[in-house]
Enzyme design. Structure first.
Site, PDB file in Angstrom:
ATOM      1  N   GLU A 119       0.827  -1.212   0.000  1.00 12.62           N
ATOM      2  CA  GLU A 119       0.000   0.000   0.000  1.00 12.62           C
ATOM      3  C   GLU A 119       0.862   1.264   0.000  1.00 12.62           C
ATOM      4  OE1 GLU A 119      -3.151  -0.115  -0.477  1.00 12.62           O
ATOM      5  OE2 GLU A 119      -3.987  -1.936   0.427  1.00 12.62           O
ATOM      6  N   HIS A 143      -2.884   1.865   8.452  1.00 10.56           N
ATOM      7  CA  HIS A 143      -4.006   1.067   7.948  1.00 10.56           C
ATOM      8  C   HIS A 143      -4.109  -0.219   8.755  1.00 10.56           C
ATOM      9  CE1 HIS A 143      -6.521  -1.439   5.522  1.00 10.56           C
ATOM     10  NE2 HIS A 143      -5.530  -2.197   5.093  1.00 10.56           N
ATOM     11  N   HIS A 145      -6.911  -3.682  10.030  1.00 15.10           N
ATOM     12  CA  HIS A 145      -8.118  -4.463   9.761  1.00 15.10           C
ATOM     13  C   HIS A 145      -8.940  -4.558  11.051  1.00 15.10           C
ATOM     14  CE1 HIS A 145      -5.993  -6.579   6.117  1.00 15.10           C
ATOM     15  NE2 HIS A 145      -6.135  -5.282   5.955  1.00 15.10           N
ATOM     16  N   GLU A 173     -17.119  10.536  23.173  1.00 12.69           N
ATOM     17  CA  GLU A 173     -15.859  11.209  22.828  1.00 12.69           C
ATOM     18  C   GLU A 173     -15.688  11.425  21.322  1.00 12.69           C
ATOM     19  OE1 GLU A 173     -12.792  11.814  25.112  1.00 12.69           O
ATOM     20  OE2 GLU A 173     -14.670  12.175  26.176  1.00 12.69           O
ATOM     21  N   HIS A 214     -12.992  -4.093   4.382  1.00 15.16           N
ATOM     22  CA  HIS A 214     -11.535  -4.217   4.430  1.00 15.16           C
ATOM     23  C   HIS A 214     -10.930  -3.662   5.736  1.00 15.16           C
ATOM     24  CE1 HIS A 214      -7.484  -3.726   2.098  1.00 15.16           C
ATOM     25  NE2 HIS A 214      -7.289  -3.970   3.370  1.00 15.16           N
TER      26      HIS A 214
END
Ligand code: 2HA
Ligand code: ZN
Length: 276
Positions: A119, A143, A145, A173, A214
């Protein structure tokens, strides 16, 4: 500060700690997820004594002039977050960006032919957007999962508004931590140019984007803030999923007036696009 081991340099230490924390949260099965950090000049000087003779330049499909000459710490393609603390040299590395802002070369780590994360072009484009949007403050792209945010993408409409409202209403919050809301990217093939472009469009406005079916893509000025943002979003998604799983009708929630009262008290401006 001069250190004898690159893993004691604060930028590397913090990077490794985030990887360990993400693994412990259960957000990084197998080689899932990736992390990049845009180094300060001081970070680069602290790490330079450990640099190798640089490897050859590798050209990307993407280009960002505002990242020319920058250095990034990155996780490796196909590498497991779980292994970062054990063997940092194999699983993470430092890459330098060329003067055109379209190629990288490895200067430390990623030994035995390893490459930056699949990525990396997505991270790179988003660093460019977030650097511009925050006047240079943003340094981290992460990133993961995260389980509950993925689960939500099966039952909540894939719009910025629906996701933002569901998350804001699932933990008090949230509107303070991400007053601009979250962006949502529809299902797309990972690692490619299209998801990079779609995400970077959203990151002009948002600090975080949800990738349908994803995971989560977040940014921040430092490791604590970026990880904290992912953690806050995923915690809220966890509450949302638990509420749904009871099968009970929702009797009460955080209303629009409640959200506005929070914004007033905490001095944040909520994104008006998220209200009817
Ligand atoms: O690094 O998570 O999105 C593996 C991935 C790709
Ligand atoms: Zn992923």
């Amino acid at each position: 500060m001069v250190v004898s081991d690159i893993t004691k340099v604060q930028a590397i230490e913090g990077f490794m700690r985030l990887c360990a924390d993400g693994w412990e949260q259960g957000w990084h099965e197998r080689n899932g997820g990736n992390l990049t950090y845009r180094m300060t000049k001081d970070d680069v000087e602290a790490c330079r004594p450990f640099f190798y003779n640089p490897r050859p330049w590798v050209k990307m499909e993407v280009k960002a002039e505002n990242l020319a000459g920058e250095y990034f710490i990155t996780t490796g393609s196909g590498k497991y977050f779980r292994n970062v603390a054990l063997h940092p040299h194999h699983n993470i590395g430092i890459v330098e960006i060329n003067e055109e802002g379209d190629s990288w070369r490895i200067v430390w780590g990623l030994i035995n032919g390893a490459q930056p994360t699949s990525e990396f072009p997505t991270h790179f484009m988003n660093h460019s957007v977030r650097k511009a949007a925050t006047d240079g403050a943003n340094r981290v792209i992460y990133h993961c999962h995260a389980t509950n945010i993925i689960a939500m993408t099966y039952v909540v409409p894939l719009t910025n508004k629906a996701f933002t409202k569901a998350l804001w209403q699932s933990a008090t919050e949230c509107p303070v931590v991400f007053p601009e809301g979250v962006g949502v990217v529809p299902w797309m093939v990972p690692g490619g140019h299209d998801i990079a472009l779609a995400t970077s469009e959203l990151m002009k406005t948002f600090q975080a984007a949800v990738w349908a079916q994803h995971g989560l893509f977040v940014s921040g000025p430092d490791y604590d803030t970026a990880f904290g943002l992912a953690h806050t979003i995923e915690k809220s998604a966890d509450v949302y999923c638990k509420v749904m799983a009871t099968g009970h009708p929702v009797l009460q929630t955080i209303t629009d007036d409640n959200l506005k009262a929070i914004a007033k008290e905490f001095g944040v401006t909520l994104n008006q696009d998220m209200f009817d």
